[in-house]
Design a protein around this motif. Structure first.
Motif, PDB file in Angstrom:
ATOM      1  N   VAL A 153       0.805  -1.215   0.000  1.00 19.26           N
ATOM      2  CA  VAL A 153       0.000   0.000   0.000  1.00 19.26           C
ATOM      3  C   VAL A 153       0.847   1.280   0.000  1.00 19.26           C
ATOM      4  O   VAL A 153       0.297   2.364   0.126  1.00 19.26           O
ATOM      5  CB  VAL A 153      -0.974   0.032   1.194  1.00 19.26           C
ATOM      6  N   ALA A 154       2.156   1.133  -0.171  1.00 18.70           N
ATOM      7  CA  ALA A 154       3.001   2.334  -0.144  1.00 18.70           C
ATOM      8  C   ALA A 154       2.579   3.390  -1.165  1.00 18.70           C
ATOM      9  O   ALA A 154       2.523   4.574  -0.825  1.00 18.70           O
ATOM     10  CB  ALA A 154       4.462   1.944  -0.346  1.00 18.70           C
ATOM     11  N   PRO A 155       2.247   3.020  -2.427  1.00 17.28           N
ATOM     12  CA  PRO A 155       1.821   4.061  -3.372  1.00 17.28           C
ATOM     13  C   PRO A 155       0.561   4.793  -2.911  1.00 17.28           C
ATOM     14  O   PRO A 155       0.473   6.016  -3.050  1.00 17.28           O
ATOM     15  CB  PRO A 155       1.550   3.281  -4.665  1.00 17.28           C
ATOM     16  N   LYS A 161      -1.138  -0.942   9.272  1.00 16.42           N
ATOM     17  CA  LYS A 161       0.234  -1.031   9.753  1.00 16.42           C
ATOM     18  C   LYS A 161       1.099   0.022   9.068  1.00 16.42           C
ATOM     19  O   LYS A 161       1.915   0.688   9.700  1.00 16.42           O
ATOM     20  CB  LYS A 161       0.814  -2.425   9.467  1.00 16.42           C
ATOM     21  N   GLN A 162       0.927   0.179   7.765  1.00 17.05           N
ATOM     22  CA  GLN A 162       1.812   1.080   7.034  1.00 17.05           C
ATOM     23  C   GLN A 162       1.409   2.536   7.185  1.00 17.05           C
ATOM     24  O   GLN A 162       2.242   3.436   7.078  1.00 17.05           O
ATOM     25  CB  GLN A 162       1.885   0.651   5.568  1.00 17.05           C
ATOM     26  N   GLN A 164       0.508   3.740   9.978  1.00 18.86           N
ATOM     27  CA  GLN A 164       1.169   4.142  11.204  1.00 18.86           C
ATOM     28  C   GLN A 164       2.663   4.355  10.978  1.00 18.86           C
ATOM     29  O   GLN A 164       3.236   5.326  11.461  1.00 18.86           O
ATOM     30  CB  GLN A 164       0.933   3.097  12.283  1.00 18.86           C
ATOM     31  N   GLY A 165       3.268   3.449  10.201  1.00 20.03           N
ATOM     32  CA  GLY A 165       4.693   3.577   9.915  1.00 20.03           C
ATOM     33  C   GLY A 165       5.003   4.876   9.201  1.00 20.03           C
ATOM     34  O   GLY A 165       6.033   5.504   9.439  1.00 20.03           O
ATOM     35  N   ALA A 166       4.095   5.305   8.312  1.00 18.29           N
ATOM     36  CA  ALA A 166       4.339   6.513   7.537  1.00 18.29           C
ATOM     37  C   ALA A 166       3.986   7.768   8.324  1.00 18.29           C
ATOM     38  O   ALA A 166       4.104   8.874   7.821  1.00 18.29           O
ATOM     39  CB  ALA A 166       3.546   6.477   6.243  1.00 18.29           C
ATOM     40  N   GLY A 167       3.517   7.586   9.546  1.00 10.86           N
ATOM     41  CA  GLY A 167       3.233   8.740  10.393  1.00 10.86           C
ATOM     42  C   GLY A 167       1.888   9.397  10.137  1.00 10.86           C
ATOM     43  O   GLY A 167       1.671  10.534  10.519  1.00 10.86           O
ATOM     44  N   ARG A 181      -0.871  11.277   1.101  1.00  9.59           N
ATOM     45  CA  ARG A 181      -0.123  12.368   1.692  1.00  9.59           C
ATOM     46  C   ARG A 181      -0.007  13.562   0.751  1.00  9.59           C
ATOM     47  O   ARG A 181      -0.059  14.707   1.176  1.00  9.59           O
ATOM     48  CB  ARG A 181       1.251  11.903   2.131  1.00  9.59           C
ATOM     49  N   ALA A 183       1.457   7.268  -0.223  1.00 17.56           N
ATOM     50  CA  ALA A 183       2.123   8.446  -0.797  1.00 17.56           C
ATOM     51  C   ALA A 183       1.100   9.375  -1.445  1.00 17.56           C
ATOM     52  O   ALA A 183       1.176  10.597  -1.319  1.00 17.56           O
ATOM     53  CB  ALA A 183       3.164   8.004  -1.820  1.00 17.56           C
TER      54      ALA A 183
END
Lengths: 386, 447
Positions: B235-237, B266-267, B269-272, B243, B240
């Motif tokens: 889910v990183a894209p 999970k991600q 939270q990791g990405a703030g 954001r 991004a």
């Protein structure tokens, strides 16, 4: 601007490193040995479940320990997956070398069994299996010492099989009836389980407006360590040398006295163990459930094929390329780059969703393989086609 | 060794097969013996000859859910609560002195199998009602069977609406009882800019169409939407994009289903992206899912449902206590489970009022009797309407430390169901009323 570029590079590399760590084990098993291991994803899943078990164990030990469970989990995941891989190789795959179709089907069957195993594993099943193995293989070992073993072999196996299965079943049902739910309750069940990174891995490193997640950094470091470890093992150790020679020319290696069977088992166990580490890593990002492995298996094969079968460097470059491409297309950065040219912008905006970026990436891979069927770094030499 | 397939080998393989099957059976028997899938006492008394059970035969009902495959995780617990409701009715003397016998069939997370099993329950087992289905796809698959047989299904899950069949009673929320009030609440309390994230199939796409139309009508903006293929965990894209679309925070409306939720939270939270600036409203995350995702990732995020385990009514206290007593202290209750519990009870009241459960070919009396049935449900009072949906209280909950929900908003009373969505152009102005005569199609007509 600088932080956003940094963020993009970081995200692309981190997607790539997840692909890489998942594909590394397969690059060895598929690339070096030529075994199409459909159970690779399930070995990852076992690694993820090992992480879950280790985490719960450390949770019981209390606070200072819990923060460091992940290091222990990585090692345990490697050991568990490697052992399962070893059993798989000794029990199934070694009978199927040189028969890719049968290997594919057999390992796919194994993957289904492993999925169902984690869903329904409970004490009754484990005790039953252990009793069965003990009786059957123990009995076989005893019978084998008789001088007339070859003559009674068939009967011995039939009787032992029926007997030990019956006894195992009886033990299982007695246990189930005496202890009830404590014995029959599944350990994990069909439900996903919850793996939480230790507290120091939660959150991320703030850079300007962005934040680089610590878990992804951890995975990148882990990937680098794994790659270095593999290189060191293959290039600098005696067994690594043997693995490479068997890969290049099996018959000649056998003639020179290299124990090819042992090398096969070792290579497969190594690849499986790496899958276990990958499972431990992805458990920090995604879900841990019986289907976890399924989410990665296609991507890992894709990476190995694009990189070039048999070349680790190909896998590395392939994984990072696919990761960065996926990110760049999926987030629509390309659309921004081509902003002056209207049709191109429209084109890339259309593909700037997660589903559609997959389509474009797959399309590019298909086109690429049309021109370079052997991948980025094809293996050269006379024995390649053998 | 010779390679012929002689008697010896035959015996060997035969015994191996036998042994394996016995082993498998032992394991299977071990796992299911604790739960017990059918109501065996009732089943034994069902061939009543008039001497054993003076009150007559058992009433046969069907339960049709996935007990295997990807959906089993969610549907298994719904089967549990359906059986709890049936057991409670049986131990209180049954319906008019007759016990209820439940026949459980496994739809195996496969939509054609659902249709096949529905046919089997109706034709072979002669059940008078079926409780079942979870995904919209499975409901759409069995719908033609129920319409052909003119039979009756109780469907216990919130869904995207845009359907109103004479043969289905919907006890989960229609969009106006879950999605629409939650969007209103978000607009009022959390912000005007929405990012929509969903799984790539019919429910999230329909839900997001409704949300977009509603936002447009009420002054909010949709800054982006994205869909993940089912099971995708990268889910990183998306993060991004969220954001860059919402640099200063905003609302994320999440219709993801299954595994992707875990990766997403999970991600995030990791990405703030924390809930104070990026609150996520989910419609598919209930108590069961919170446990699987991990409370620490979800704490502070929101969910919209009609029922939470933490609802404070005497009926809910009794329901939760009975459920935990039957299935164990570590179990939780959630919205679809409660809706299934309502289904059984409303059907029971309808049968009591009609005087008989009907026959598989004639359920008209029960159907008519169901209209207007009121039930004091764990979520509060509900009433079966003539459009085959029930009125429900809408609630918004925030995840607490213990993995349950703190209820931060609830409608003052039950909200009436609107199956045909009034924000979507195609269905605007349409309604459904199965007691209405004089229209071509009582399931969908212009007001």
């Amino acid at each position: 601007m600088l932080p956003s570029i940094l963020d993009g590079v970081f995200n692309g590399l981190s997607i790539g490193s997840i692909l890489l760590i998942a594909a590394l084990g397969l690059a060895i098993v598929f690339g070096l040995m030529g075994v199409i291991n459909m159970a690779h994803g399930e070995l990852m899943m076992l690694g993820a479940y090992t992480t879950f078990v280790v985490q719960n164990g450390f949770r019981r030990m209390g606070e200072p320990w819990l923060q460091f469970y992940i290091f222990f989990a990585v090692i345990m995941a490697f050991i568990v997956a490697a052992l399962v891989g070893l059993i798989l190789e000794r029990g199934v795959i070694r009978y199927l070398y040189g028969r890719p179709l049968e290997t594919l089907l057999a390992t796919w069957g194994v993957s289904l069994m492993l999925q169902q195993f984690v869903r329904s594993v409970n004490w009754v099943l484990v005790v039953g299996l252990m009793v069965f193995c003990l009786l059957y293989f123990g009995g076989l070992w005893l019978v084998r010492r008789r001088p007339d073993f070859e003559r009674i072999r068939g009967w011995a196996i039939a009787i032992l099989l029926a007997l030990s299965a019956g006894i195992a079943w009886a033990v299982g049902s007695v246990l189930a009836q005496t202890y009830g739910l404590a014995m029959t309750k599944p350990w994990f069940g069909a439900q996903n389980v919850d793996v939480t990174a230790p507290r120091w891995l939660l959150g991320g490193l703030p850079i300007g407006n962005y934040q680089l997640p610590y878990t992804r950094m951890f995975i990148m470091v882990l990937t680098v360590l794994c790659v270095l470890g593999i290189y060191w093992f293959l290039q600098r150790t005696a067994w690594g040398l043997r693995i490479r020679s068997v890969t290049q020319n099996r018959n000649m290696s056998a003639c020179l006295g290299i124990p090819t069977r042992k090398v096969d088992a070792l290579t497969f166990a190594l690849g499986s163990g790496l899958a276990g580490i990958a499972g431990c890593a992805v458990s920090l990002l995604g879900s841990v459930g019986p289907n976890t492995g399924q989410n990665y298996i296609v991507n890992t094969f894709m990476v190995v094929v694009v990189g070039g079968v048999g070349k680790l460097v190909g896998t590395i470059v392939g994984a990072l390329t696919i990761g960065i491409l996926d990110y760049v297309i999926g987030t629509g950065i390309l659309a921004l780059l081509f902003a002056p040219i209207q049709p191109l912008t429209d084109f890339f905006t259309f593909f700037a969703t997660t589903s559609m970026s997959k389509v474009l990436v797959f399309f590019l891979i298909v086109v690429f393989l049309q021109f370079r069927p052997a991948g980025l770094f094809p293996q050269k030499g006379r024995t390649v086609d053998a | 060794m010779t390679r012929q397939f002689g008697r010896r080998k035959f015996l060997l393989y035969g015994s191996a097969t036998l042994g394996t099957s016995m082993l498998l059976k032992a394991c299977a028997g071990g796992t299911t013996s604790g739960t017990g899938t059918t109501e065996s006492p009732a089943a034994e008394s069902s061939p009543a000859t008039g001497t054993t059970a003076a009150s007559g035969d058992a009433i046969k009902v069907g339960i049709l859910h996935s007990l295997s495959g990807t959906m089993a995780i969610s549907e298994k617990s719904v089967v549990d609560s359906t059986q709890l409701a049936i057991e409670q009715i049986n131990s209180a003397g049954g319906i008019g002195g007759r016990q209820i016998e439940a026949i459980v069939e496994d739809g195996a997370s496969d939509w054609p199998t659902f249709a096949e099993k529905a046919r089997k329950l109706i034709d072979e087992d002669q059940v008078v009602v079926i409780f079942g289905c979870w995904t919209s796809a499975s409901r759409k698959a069995v719908l033609p069977v129920f319409e052909e047989k003119n039979h009756m299904l109780f469907y216990p899950v919130q869904y995207e609406g845009q359907e109103c069949s004479k043969n289905i009673f919907y006890t989960g929320a229609a969009p106006n009882q879950q999605i629409e009030p939650s969007v209103d609440w978000l607009l009022e309390n959390k912000g005007k800019e929405f990012y929509l994230v969903g799984s790539d199939y019919v429910f999230p796409r329909t839900a997001n169409t409704i949300i977009k139309a509603q936002l447009e009508a009420k002054g909010g903006t949709t800054v982006g939407e994205d869909y993940l293929p089912l099971g995708n965990t990268e889910v990183a894209p998306i993060i991004a994009k969220i954001r860059s679309a919402l640099p200063n925070g905003g609302v994320i409306y999440n219709t993801l289903n299954g595994d992707s939720n875990v990766a997403f939270f999970k991600q995030m939270q990791g990405a703030g992206l924390t809930p104070d600036r990026y609150p996520v409203m989910s419609v598919s995350v209930a108590e069961e899912e919170v446990r699987a995702i991990g409370t620490e990732f979800l704490k502070g995020h929101l969910a919209a449902w009609n029922y939470f385990q933490t609802v404070e009514t005497p009926e809910n206290e009794a329901f939760v206590a009975a459920f935990k007593q039957k299935y164990g202290d570590d179990r939780v209750t959630n919205d679809p489970m409660e809706a299934a519990y309502i289904s059984v009870n409303i059907w029971k009241q309808a049968v009591e009022q009609a005087g008989s459960p009907g026959t598989p070919s004639d359920l008209e009396a029960v159907r008519t009797a169901a209209y207007g049935q009121k039930f004091a449900a764990p979520e509060g009072p509900v009433e079966m309407k003539t459009n085959h949906h029930i009125s429900k209280t809408v609630r918004i909950g925030e995840v607490r430390d213990d993995g349950l929900f703190e209820i931060i908003y609830e409608t003052p009373g039950p909200v009436d169901p609107v199956p045909w969505n009034q924000f979507v152009a195609d269905t605007k102005g349409f309604t459904c009323d199965w007691t209405k005569t004089g229209v071509d199609n009582p399931g969908k007509f212009q007001i």
